[in-house]
Motif scaffolding. Structure first.
Motif, PDB file in Angstrom:
ATOM      1  N   GLY A  11     -40.319 -32.702  -7.915  1.00 36.05           N
ATOM      2  CA  GLY A  11     -39.139 -33.224  -7.229  1.00 36.05           C
ATOM      3  C   GLY A  11     -39.430 -33.442  -5.762  1.00 36.05           C
ATOM      4  N   ALA A  12     -39.040 -34.609  -5.229  1.00 36.64           N
ATOM      5  CA  ALA A  12     -39.359 -34.942  -3.834  1.00 36.64           C
ATOM      6  C   ALA A  12     -38.099 -35.197  -3.021  1.00 36.64           C
ATOM      7  N   GLY A  13     -37.079 -34.358  -3.254  1.00 35.08           N
ATOM      8  CA  GLY A  13     -35.904 -34.388  -2.379  1.00 35.08           C
ATOM      9  C   GLY A  13     -36.168 -33.519  -1.163  1.00 35.08           C
ATOM     10  N   HIS A  14     -35.111 -33.046  -0.534  1.00 35.58           N
ATOM     11  CA  HIS A  14     -35.259 -32.262   0.690  1.00 35.58           C
ATOM     12  C   HIS A  14     -36.010 -30.961   0.436  1.00 35.58           C
ATOM     13  N   ALA A  15     -35.709 -30.294  -0.682  1.00 29.89           N
ATOM     14  CA  ALA A  15     -36.404 -29.044  -1.015  1.00 29.89           C
ATOM     15  C   ALA A  15     -37.871 -29.313  -1.328  1.00 29.89           C
ATOM     16  N   GLY A  16     -38.137 -30.327  -2.141  1.00 27.26           N
ATOM     17  CA  GLY A  16     -39.505 -30.633  -2.547  1.00 27.26           C
ATOM     18  C   GLY A  16     -40.379 -31.049  -1.381  1.00 27.26           C
ATOM     19  N   CYS A  17     -39.827 -31.846  -0.481  1.00 25.39           N
ATOM     20  CA  CYS A  17     -40.607 -32.302   0.686  1.00 25.39           C
ATOM     21  C   CYS A  17     -40.978 -31.126   1.585  1.00 25.39           C
ATOM     22  N   GLU A  18     -40.005 -30.246   1.856  1.00 31.70           N
ATOM     23  CA  GLU A  18     -40.306 -29.088   2.699  1.00 31.70           C
ATOM     24  C   GLU A  18     -41.303 -28.154   2.012  1.00 31.70           C
ATOM     25  N   SER A  25     -49.561 -27.458   4.757  1.00 35.41           N
ATOM     26  CA  SER A  25     -49.890 -27.119   6.142  1.00 35.41           C
ATOM     27  C   SER A  25     -50.537 -25.747   6.247  1.00 35.41           C
ATOM     28  N   MET A  26     -50.294 -24.911   5.242  1.00 40.32           N
ATOM     29  CA  MET A  26     -50.897 -23.578   5.213  1.00 40.32           C
ATOM     30  C   MET A  26     -52.247 -23.584   4.503  1.00 40.32           C
ATOM     31  N   GLY A  27     -52.725 -24.788   4.134  1.00 37.12           N
ATOM     32  CA  GLY A  27     -54.066 -24.917   3.586  1.00 37.12           C
ATOM     33  C   GLY A  27     -54.157 -25.049   2.083  1.00 37.12           C
ATOM     34  N   SER A  28     -53.024 -25.048   1.383  1.00 38.66           N
ATOM     35  CA  SER A  28     -53.056 -25.182  -0.081  1.00 38.66           C
ATOM     36  C   SER A  28     -53.163 -26.645  -0.482  1.00 38.66           C
ATOM     37  N   LYS A  29     -53.771 -26.883  -1.632  1.00 45.56           N
ATOM     38  CA  LYS A  29     -53.879 -28.243  -2.186  1.00 45.56           C
ATOM     39  C   LYS A  29     -52.654 -28.500  -3.058  1.00 45.56           C
ATOM     40  N   ILE A  30     -51.917 -29.571  -2.727  1.00 47.60           N
ATOM     41  CA  ILE A  30     -50.593 -29.809  -3.310  1.00 47.60           C
ATOM     42  C   ILE A  30     -50.553 -31.098  -4.120  1.00 47.60           C
ATOM     43  N   LEU A  31     -49.821 -31.062  -5.228  1.00 45.58           N
ATOM     44  CA  LEU A  31     -49.451 -32.290  -5.930  1.00 45.58           C
ATOM     45  C   LEU A  31     -47.929 -32.371  -5.911  1.00 45.58           C
ATOM     46  N   LEU A  32     -47.410 -33.431  -5.313  1.00 46.36           N
ATOM     47  CA  LEU A  32     -45.961 -33.653  -5.269  1.00 46.36           C
ATOM     48  C   LEU A  32     -45.603 -34.671  -6.342  1.00 46.36           C
ATOM     49  N   CYS A  33     -44.821 -34.230  -7.329  1.00 50.10           N
ATOM     50  CA  CYS A  33     -44.449 -35.096  -8.462  1.00 50.10           C
ATOM     51  C   CYS A  33     -43.032 -35.615  -8.280  1.00 50.10           C
ATOM     52  N   THR A  34     -42.867 -36.910  -8.406  1.00 50.38           N
ATOM     53  CA  THR A  34     -41.552 -37.522  -8.283  1.00 50.38           C
ATOM     54  C   THR A  34     -41.419 -38.654  -9.297  1.00 50.38           C
ATOM     55  N   MET A  35     -40.214 -38.883  -9.776  1.00 50.31           N
ATOM     56  CA  MET A  35     -39.990 -39.967 -10.721  1.00 50.31           C
ATOM     57  C   MET A  35     -40.031 -41.326 -10.051  1.00 50.31           C
ATOM     58  N   ASN A  36     -39.886 -41.340  -8.700  1.00 49.77           N
ATOM     59  CA  ASN A  36     -39.869 -42.617  -7.986  1.00 49.77           C
ATOM     60  C   ASN A  36     -40.362 -42.408  -6.560  1.00 49.77           C
ATOM     61  N   MET A  37     -41.523 -42.950  -6.248  1.00 49.82           N
ATOM     62  CA  MET A  37     -42.096 -42.809  -4.900  1.00 49.82           C
ATOM     63  C   MET A  37     -41.216 -43.447  -3.826  1.00 49.82           C
ATOM     64  N   ASN A  38     -40.354 -44.396  -4.234  1.00 45.00           N
ATOM     65  CA  ASN A  38     -39.507 -45.095  -3.264  1.00 45.00           C
ATOM     66  C   ASN A  38     -38.259 -44.312  -2.885  1.00 45.00           C
ATOM     67  N   THR A  39     -38.031 -43.164  -3.551  1.00 47.49           N
ATOM     68  CA  THR A  39     -36.839 -42.381  -3.218  1.00 47.49           C
ATOM     69  C   THR A  39     -37.206 -40.989  -2.702  1.00 47.49           C
ATOM     70  N   ILE A  40     -38.413 -40.843  -2.176  1.00 44.84           N
ATOM     71  CA  ILE A  40     -38.795 -39.574  -1.555  1.00 44.84           C
ATOM     72  C   ILE A  40     -37.837 -39.289  -0.391  1.00 44.84           C
ATOM     73  N   ALA A  41     -37.313 -38.050  -0.350  1.00 45.91           N
ATOM     74  CA  ALA A  41     -36.400 -37.605   0.725  1.00 45.91           C
ATOM     75  C   ALA A  41     -35.171 -38.496   0.844  1.00 45.91           C
ATOM     76  N   GLN A  42     -34.684 -38.965  -0.293  1.00 48.05           N
ATOM     77  CA  GLN A  42     -33.475 -39.785  -0.286  1.00 48.05           C
ATOM     78  C   GLN A  42     -32.279 -38.950   0.152  1.00 48.05           C
ATOM     79  N   MET A  43     -31.478 -39.501   1.073  1.00 50.01           N
ATOM     80  CA  MET A  43     -30.208 -38.859   1.414  1.00 50.01           C
ATOM     81  C   MET A  43     -29.199 -39.311   0.362  1.00 50.01           C
ATOM     82  N   SER A  44     -29.108 -38.539  -0.704  1.00 46.65           N
ATOM     83  CA  SER A  44     -28.336 -38.966  -1.878  1.00 46.65           C
ATOM     84  C   SER A  44     -26.857 -39.100  -1.581  1.00 46.65           C
ATOM     85  N   CYS A  45     -26.359 -38.305  -0.634  1.00 50.21           N
ATOM     86  CA  CYS A  45     -24.936 -38.353  -0.322  1.00 50.21           C
ATOM     87  C   CYS A  45     -24.757 -38.842   1.114  1.00 50.21           C
TER      88      CYS A  45
END
Length: 621
Positions: A11-18, A25-45
């Protein structure tokens, strides 16, 4: 095809992005999974960040090294400090944001981090072995391995959208629901529930008559969220507007109540108490002739308008008729109707304070999956989950914020110990130490903690130390500076405050409600010149610390008294069920939540003072 990731964030909403940003940033290797790359950090409301208590959370995220404050500053179109007429514990920053720029800035920030990879596809399940999560499975059957997983699914888990009598699957308008994860988690022994939230219609700003509304300007001297100098305060701002519903609007809305999914039982989930739909408001507060509507632009250049206060799931024809009866909306053109959305959540009492689940090791939940509402609440949980997933991979102790440390600590503690039966929203009243947890001192409280775990940067840490040192220097200067009656009494009289009979320190004068740093400057020319070398931020910090010194000291004494219980740790596998003297409810709650400290145990609903005394005796043994 894939390496073994340290953390997979779903999930790449506000929680997922943070979560992704913090862990990477702490050095871990991350995979961010989202159903739509165009709606990363979407302000849904709503296109806004911060507000009462929420603004404090954004500043805390920033102080720890998170990104929500910086992204908000970069996409801001208006800034207001709410509650300035009240004490500093209530001051709350809030911004209106450009929705498109907010999402773009978040995506660019994540793409700049070399430790973040992306995968665009629905995640349909988890890979679990011997009670540990070890990866995820995608909708097309791809298996991706990882050492930990953070679920930040928002409203997508079996999401159902309601508009009048119409209902269809979806996690957000125009986007599919996520299926598979809830069913698997329930099979694994998790308890699940349903919640609902809603959103208002969006309209064409060109079709509104702003002459019939009240203009709401931003602050004359706008501030920022972030303590860093990565952006400058706004030089120009976009106004918002205020209008009101009326009896005709309410009567029109009532004609659709028989087709409302809220009133005919099609929606089972509980909605947010403090952000009700317009139909709920006119039903619950029938005595009110009108309700406030905030008309909020969605960005610098778009004509799209967010109709704040008109959240609804009524049929679209009823929404349209009622909207056009609001002053200024007589010719309104609708871009899309409002809707309600029902989705799965997991009661957060199933989590540890690190947001790791009790049942499955290395699995973390953050955001609306935990029953919260709001971008800020979600982002803060994502930050904590991302930090702790990274620390767990590094075989380090979890990062836990206490209630006396931060609003984020209050939020997590409330969720884990009390749970929630309706979407949880943060308020200043939830924090017993809110005078300590102000928006102005989040960096002084938290930046060292963020720096120690490798999240807050060296620059951020140095900036905090400089502010701390300058504040102490200014307070000392004000204590040393003495002023006599002959030089200041006439000015004090004009300010409506008592005159002085002998030489008095500037610090003592500053304790008076009528006098701030600006007024002090008018009392003495030497002092005015001396104060000029301090930033406005340092001047404000010194003023607050001096004015509220005794109150702050009392709260710090209360924190010290409670710290003994907070530091009294309970073994994770402690056998509560074997203690016959405990009440049955106490046994059940303690065994389910498995508190980590005696202080946490004391805040669990259903654990009595008698239970606590008995537990203390057994732990002492």
């Amino acid at each position: 095809m894939f390496p073994i990731y340290d953390v997979i964030v779903v999930g790449a909403g506000h929680a997922g992005c943070e979560a992704a940003h913090a862990a990477a940033s702490m050095g871990s290797k991350i995979l961010l999974c989202t159903m739509n790359m165009n709606t990363i950090a979407q302000m849904s409301c709503n296109p806004a960040m911060g507000g009462v208590a929420k603004g404090q959370i954004v500043r805390e995220i920033d102080a720890l090294g998170g990104m929500s404050g910086i992204i908000s500053d970069k996409s801001m179109i208006q800034f207001r400090m709410l509650n300035r007429s009240k004490g500093p514990a209530m001051w709350s920053p809030r911004s209106q944001n450009d929705r498109m720029r907010f999402a773009e800035e978040w995506r660019l920030a994540l793409e700049k981090n070399p430790n973040v990879d992306f995968w665009q596809e629905m995640i349909s399940g988890l890979l679990v072995k011997d009670g540990k999560v070890c990866g995820v499975k995608t909708g097309i059957g791809v298996e991706i391995s990882s050492k930990s997983v953070v679920l930040t699914n928002g409203t997508f888990l079996n999401g159902v959208i309601h508009i009048g009598e119409k209902q269809f699957g979806g996690g957000r308008t125009g986007e599919s629901a996520a299926k598979g994860i809830t069913e698997q988690l329930v099979q694994l022994g998790f308890e699940a529930g349903r919640m609902k939230t809603g959103t208002p219609p969006r309209v064409d700003g060109r079709s509104l008559d702003y002459g019939k509304m009240e203009e709401q300007f931003g602050d004359e001297n706008p501030e920022k969220f972030s303590y860093l100098d990565s952006t400058q305060p706004l030089k120009e701002q976009r106004s918002c507007w205020i209008t009101y519903t009326n009896k005709e609007v309410h009567q029109t809305l009532e004609t659709g109540f028989d087709r409302s999914p809220m009133f005919n039982g099609r929606i089972q989930g509980l909605g947010p108490r403090y952000c009700p739909s317009i139909e709920d408001k006119i039903n619950r507060f029938a005595e009110r002739d009108r309700h406030q509507i905030f008309v909020e632009p969605e960005g610098w250049n778009t004509v799209e308008i967010y109709v704040n206060g008109f959240s609804t799931s009524l049929p679209e024809d009823v929404q349209y008729k009622a909207l056009r009866m609001i002053p200024g909306f007589e010719n309104a053109k609708m871009f899309r109707p409002g809707y309600a959305i029902e989705y799965d959540f997991f009661p957060p009492t199933q989590l540890k304070l690190s947001l790791e689940t009790h049942l499955i090791e290395n699995l973390y939940f953050a955001g609306q999956i935990n029953g919260t509402t709001g971008y800020e609440e979600a982002a803060s949980q994502g930050l904590i989950a991302g930090i702790n997933a990274s620390l767990k991979v590094q075989e380090k102790d979890p990062f836990i914020l206490k209630r006396s440390d931060a609003y984020i600590g209050v939020l997590v503690d409330d969720l884990i110990n009390k749970g929630t039966e309706e979407p949880y929203r943060m308020f200043t009243s939830r924090a017993e130490f809110r005078l300590l947890l102000r928006q102005d001192n989040a960096d002084l409280r938290l930046t060292k903690l963020g720096y120690d775990i490798g999240l807050a940067s060296e620059d951020r840490f140095k900036k905090m130390l400089d502010k701390k040192s300058a504040t102490a220097s200014l307070i000392n200067e004000l204590k040393q500076k003495k002023m006599g009656p002959e030089g200041v009494n006439s000015i004090l009289e004009s300010m409506g405050t008592a005159t002085i009979q002998e030489k008095t320190s500037a610090e003592k004068l500053l304790k008076r409600p009528q006098i701030g740093v600006r007024e002090l400057m008018s009392l003495d020319e030497d002092l005015r010149e001396s104060l000029k070398k301090y930033t406005k931020e340092v001047q404000e910090q010194a003023e607050i610390q001096i004015k509220y010194d005794s109150y702050i000291d009392k709260e710090q004494q209360m924190v010290a008294k409670l710290s003994n219980m907070e530091n009294f740790r309970i073994p994770h596998r402690f056998d509560y069920l074997s203690i016959t003297a405990l009440s049955n409810e106490g046994k059940q709650k303690l065994n389910k939540i498995r508190p980590e400290t005696l202080g946490q145990a004391s805040r669990i609903s259903g654990v009595s003072p008698a239970d606590l005394s008995i537990l203390t005796v057994y732990l002492g043994r």
